[in-house]
Design an enzyme around this catalytic site. Sequence first.
Site, PDB file in Angstrom:
ATOM      1  N   CYS A 149      -3.100   8.665   3.531  1.00 30.73           N
ATOM      2  CA  CYS A 149      -2.842   8.083   2.208  1.00 30.73           C
ATOM      3  C   CYS A 149      -3.982   8.350   1.249  1.00 30.73           C
ATOM      4  O   CYS A 149      -3.796   8.372   0.043  1.00 30.73           O
ATOM      5  CB  CYS A 149      -2.595   6.586   2.344  1.00 30.73           C
ATOM      6  SG  CYS A 149      -3.924   5.743   3.217  1.00 30.73           S
ATOM      7  N   GLU A 182       0.883  -1.173   0.000  1.00 29.07           N
ATOM      8  CA  GLU A 182       0.000   0.000   0.000  1.00 29.07           C
ATOM      9  C   GLU A 182       0.915   1.215   0.000  1.00 29.07           C
ATOM     10  O   GLU A 182       1.612   1.451   0.985  1.00 29.07           O
ATOM     11  CB  GLU A 182      -0.862   0.032   1.274  1.00 29.07           C
ATOM     12  CG  GLU A 182      -1.734  -1.195   1.493  1.00 29.07           C
ATOM     13  CD  GLU A 182      -2.910  -1.246   0.535  1.00 29.07           C
ATOM     14  OE1 GLU A 182      -3.228  -0.214  -0.080  1.00 29.07           O
ATOM     15  OE2 GLU A 182      -3.489  -2.329   0.400  1.00 29.07           O
TER      16      GLU A 182
HETATM   17  P1  NAP Z   1       8.386   4.832   4.630  1.00 29.84           P
HETATM   18  O1  NAP Z   1       9.505   5.727   4.918  1.00 29.84           O
HETATM   19  O2  NAP Z   1       8.362   4.123   3.329  1.00 29.84           O
HETATM   20  O3  NAP Z   1       8.328   3.799   5.850  1.00 29.84           O
HETATM   21  C1  NAP Z   1       7.305   2.867   5.946  1.00 29.84           C
HETATM   22  C2  NAP Z   1       7.721   1.738   6.859  1.00 29.84           C
HETATM   23  O4  NAP Z   1       8.765   1.002   6.230  1.00 29.84           O
HETATM   24  C3  NAP Z   1       8.255   2.176   8.213  1.00 29.84           C
HETATM   25  O5  NAP Z   1       7.809   1.271   9.193  1.00 29.84           O
HETATM   26  C4  NAP Z   1       9.761   2.051   8.029  1.00 29.84           C
HETATM   27  O6  NAP Z   1      10.438   1.834   9.239  1.00 29.84           O
HETATM   28  C5  NAP Z   1       9.814   0.817   7.171  1.00 29.84           C
HETATM   29  N1  NAP Z   1      11.057   0.616   6.457  1.00 29.84           N
HETATM   30  C6  NAP Z   1      11.788   1.522   5.792  1.00 29.84           C
HETATM   31  N2  NAP Z   1      12.873   0.942   5.230  1.00 29.84           N
HETATM   32  C7  NAP Z   1      12.807  -0.370   5.580  1.00 29.84           C
HETATM   33  C8  NAP Z   1      13.654  -1.494   5.340  1.00 29.84           C
HETATM   34  N3  NAP Z   1      14.749  -1.397   4.601  1.00 29.84           N
HETATM   35  N4  NAP Z   1      13.297  -2.682   5.864  1.00 29.84           N
HETATM   36  C9  NAP Z   1      12.172  -2.815   6.597  1.00 29.84           C
HETATM   37  N5  NAP Z   1      11.355  -1.774   6.860  1.00 29.84           N
HETATM   38  C10 NAP Z   1      11.654  -0.568   6.355  1.00 29.84           C
HETATM   39  O7  NAP Z   1       6.978   5.591   4.694  1.00 29.84           O
HETATM   40  P2  NAP Z   1       6.444   6.589   5.821  1.00 29.84           P
HETATM   41  O8  NAP Z   1       7.223   7.848   5.726  1.00 29.84           O
HETATM   42  O9  NAP Z   1       6.326   5.906   7.142  1.00 29.84           O
HETATM   43  O10 NAP Z   1       4.960   6.819   5.311  1.00 29.84           O
HETATM   44  C11 NAP Z   1       4.612   7.785   4.343  1.00 29.84           C
HETATM   45  C12 NAP Z   1       4.247   7.133   3.052  1.00 29.84           C
HETATM   46  O11 NAP Z   1       3.339   6.057   3.280  1.00 29.84           O
HETATM   47  C13 NAP Z   1       3.538   8.065   2.120  1.00 29.84           C
HETATM   48  O12 NAP Z   1       4.171   8.015   0.876  1.00 29.84           O
HETATM   49  C14 NAP Z   1       2.123   7.529   2.018  1.00 29.84           C
HETATM   50  O13 NAP Z   1       1.537   7.691   0.767  1.00 29.84           O
HETATM   51  C15 NAP Z   1       2.301   6.109   2.312  1.00 29.84           C
HETATM   52  N6  NAP Z   1       1.079   5.558   2.909  1.00 29.84           N
HETATM   53  C16 NAP Z   1       0.293   4.752   2.161  1.00 29.84           C
HETATM   54  C17 NAP Z   1      -0.868   4.211   2.697  1.00 29.84           C
HETATM   55  C18 NAP Z   1      -1.749   3.284   1.898  1.00 29.84           C
HETATM   56  O14 NAP Z   1      -2.605   2.640   2.495  1.00 29.84           O
HETATM   57  N7  NAP Z   1      -1.585   3.198   0.598  1.00 29.84           N
HETATM   58  C19 NAP Z   1      -1.214   4.486   4.019  1.00 29.84           C
HETATM   59  C20 NAP Z   1      -0.392   5.331   4.761  1.00 29.84           C
HETATM   60  C21 NAP Z   1       0.751   5.864   4.188  1.00 29.84           C
HETATM   61  P3  NAP Z   1      11.242   3.016  10.009  1.00 29.84           P
HETATM   62  O15 NAP Z   1      10.238   4.012  10.384  1.00 29.84           O
HETATM   63  O16 NAP Z   1      11.824   2.301  11.160  1.00 29.84           O
HETATM   64  O17 NAP Z   1      12.239   3.530   9.021  1.00 29.84           O
END
Ligand code: NAP
Length: 524
Positions: free
Chosen positions: A295, A256
């Site tokens: 999102c 997602e």
């Molecule tokens: P993110 O930076 O991609 O992080 C998402 C998750 O992935 C966090 O728990 C992060 O952990 C983890 N992560 C990052 N690198 C990883 C790795 N190498 N291995 C394992 N886990 C890893 O996104 P965000 O800043 O939290 O969220 C914002 C984004 O989410 C926006 O672009 C938004 O559109 C999207 N979003 C989408 C939806 C949907 O349902 N489509 C819903 C909500 C948000 P850490 O925090 O520990 O780095």
Amino acid sequence: MLRLKSLVGGRWVEGQGAHAALVNPTTEEPVAEASTAGIDMGEALAFATERGGPALRAMTFAERGELLRAASKAVHAAREELIEIGIANAGNTRGDAKFDVDGASGTLMAYADLGKELGDASYFAEGEPIAFGRSSRLSGQHVLVPREGVAVHVNAFNFPAWGLAEKLAGAWLAGVPVIAKPATATAWMTARLVERLDEAKILPPGALSLLVGSAGDLLARLGPQDALAFTGGSATGTKLRGGDNMLSMAVRVNVEADSLNAAVLGPDVTRGSETYELFLADVVRDATQKAGQKCTAIRRVLVPAAMLGAVREDLADRLSSIVVGDPSSDTTQTGPVATRDQLRDVRAGIDKLASAGSVEVVVGGSSRPKLDAALGDRGFFVAPTLLLAKAARAAGAVHDHEVFGPSTTLMPYDGTAADAVGIVRLGQGGLVTSVYTDDKAWAKAAALGLAPHHGRVYIGSAKMAGASLGPGTVLPQMVHGGPGRAGGGEELGGLRGLSLYLQRTAIQGYGPLVDGLVAGAKRV
Ligand code: NAP
């Protein structure tokens, strides 16, 4: 300083070494710290697989439903405490935090009711038996059984309660244990929520594990029975689904990700009408609720060219009057974005969108908004921002870059459903687009034209205005996800939300034997 603990191997454990700081985005002061260094991910995985899996699979759907009901009640009982954490660690206003926490308990309860309806079975028979040949000697039947691995749930920072619950509900009802990894920056609320579930003594050992901090080498250890459900940015999703073991072991992955959701005003809607007011209210809510960090938030607003002036004036009016500030104050309508990185990315994103020749800033922008003097120069604040793209198809990054903050871009179209669909499609796949119209034929053309490119299409009209939840609310009964940029995933949608965790198997053999095998199954 509060040190968050992880729940692995049935124990609460503290990570070692350097800890990541979780801060209050209003004051920039640290509120907690977290680390998973030193945690043996192999042991965490084995405990969930060997203890949690068998315990959940031994339960009937009704019993798993009761587990979800107890979880929902425990979240509700923790509501006030979780709301305070949302204010302190995520920059949520009280309303924002309620939306998250109540979304969590509501989703768990909806799946609890589903479990009750499914009754005493613990797996599914799909469709009717199929006879091969003239007699019933040889027949086939599809079954859906819980896979014997672990569901790893990696979540985004914006919904620390609801994000956990929406994934947990489907996995538990299917009979699969969960290892949850919330985004570190806002993990406090998730950690406290899981502690409350543990304190309520409702968790079968291994049914739920929690990692606060990095996932370490957990994902590289996943195998053929495991699943990864990820919510976050597209770039992270692409990286995680591309791991060697993910590909070679065909680990199931649900992503997602980003979405440039749109709202389209129909050509029949006049200024001041009920449908027009609904449209304005939805756009303003999405630009301001959770500081635009949803999102499903509306990033692009399409209106018939003749309405551009009126909508610009009305949105500018409403967005410029929004009170931005300390989310703990009752008068604040929009708090800060969640982290310093978010602040940097949102500001840079607004500048990027505004750099296209035909795009201008109408309200807000990337500079720090005017705030209560008591806040000084601290806090990750962004003004609700309205951009205007005079030529929709030449709007550059507006169709290609998600600004995950309180920003939306207004643009004209020619009033036909075909033109609106053509412009929205430039976003290359989204979670939801809403259309506002009372014209049935136009609604049908727009909705069916948008459907292939979205997980959800929302039709706002006068007749439903009083009951509308807005396009930004994800319902457990309806699918959440979307094609293309949105990740190609699908969550929730009632029983559909279980499919990531179930194996569909064709059982073939002697007819009466096959029939007997599914006698105790729930037929779907
Ligand atoms: P993110 O930076 O991609 O992080 C998402 C998750 O992935 C966090 O728990 C992060 O952990 C983890 N992560 C990052 N690198 C990883 C790795 N190498 N291995 C394992 N886990 C890893 O996104 P965000 O800043 O939290 O969220 C914002 C984004 O989410 C926006 O672009 C938004 O559109 C999207 N979003 C989408 C939806 C949907 O349902 N489509 C819903 C909500 C948000 P850490 O925090 O520990 O780095």
